[in-house]
Write an enzyme that holds these catalytic residues in place. Sequence first.
Site: not given
Length: 333
Positions: A113, A196, A199
């Site tokens: 982050k 994978k 979203k």
Amino acid sequence: MSKEIVVSGIRSTGHLHLGNYFGAIQNYVKMQDAYNCFFFVADYHALTTHPDPKELRANVFRVLAENIASGLDPEKVALYAQSDVPETNELYLLLNMLAYVGELEKVPTFKDKLRQHPDNVNAGLLTYPVLMAADILLHKGAKVPVGKDQEQHLEMARNFAHRFNTRYNEEFFPEPQVFRFSDETVKIMSLDGIGKMSKSENVNATIFLSDADDVIRKKMMKAKTDQGPTEPNSVMPDYIQNLFVLLNTVSTPEVNATFRDSFNNCSIRYGDMKKQLAEDMVTFITPIREKAFELQQDHDALRKIMKEGAEKARASASKTIEGARKLVGVNYY
Ligand code: TRP
């Protein structure tokens, strides 16, 4: 014997997709009878990135609706919003006193982050694992069904539990363990064959539980394939393997066996296989999408469900908080 306690948080961002369904929700559904489950939408955790308030709120309702439509039964599990259980904040504060800045700065998700958003490195982001530990320890959770990406956070929850116990009382918190579904968990790859299903990556290669029938068909037909095998019993490329994984989850065993045989004898036509898969996928997703849609039209019903869930969660949480306050010494009456 009382049932083991299971706790898990559901992210409130993004629409749920097949990867979430087979990787997480389906497992939650399987657990709801055998365990005492606390499942919540982690809306506080979402605040670390300052989402638009209207969107956040809508997302929480949607995620709840999608989970219920997928089979989570609010009669069997406590299903709630994290922010509806204020005891979370209290335990978060107590645990923050035992969490060292140095160890929090070393957490890989925090370092990611820091790299991605150097302009928003807030204290909530740093203490994300402490809040997560509070969610779990609040119910004295023993088992936590989470993906690989959350295992480090869970290890920290164990450390905080251990530290609390060492300082105040050896037995107070159990050290929560990852709940593994072992081989049963189905991993769904993105339909473009890259990583994978997700979203945030390629939404055209991700099938969402909210996708309309024609969108599902279109995405399925575009799934990556190739010329087909030229030698009998070839090794399957992973993107073809993935189509068989999907067939396995939504089609009949007969359909699956037929295409497997035609792969092995080199007569397979991927177009036909994808067409079949698309239809079976539509049959599978339609009732979930419709139920989720229906629930989202009725916020009052969802509110009732989440309120009852929060009541169950608060009953368990207040006991823990009472015990923790006593042990720490902040109880006066
Ligand atoms: N951090 C988890 C995720 O990103 C969500 C979460 C919040 C959670 N609190 C939790 C998961 C407690 C398990 C237990 O997926």
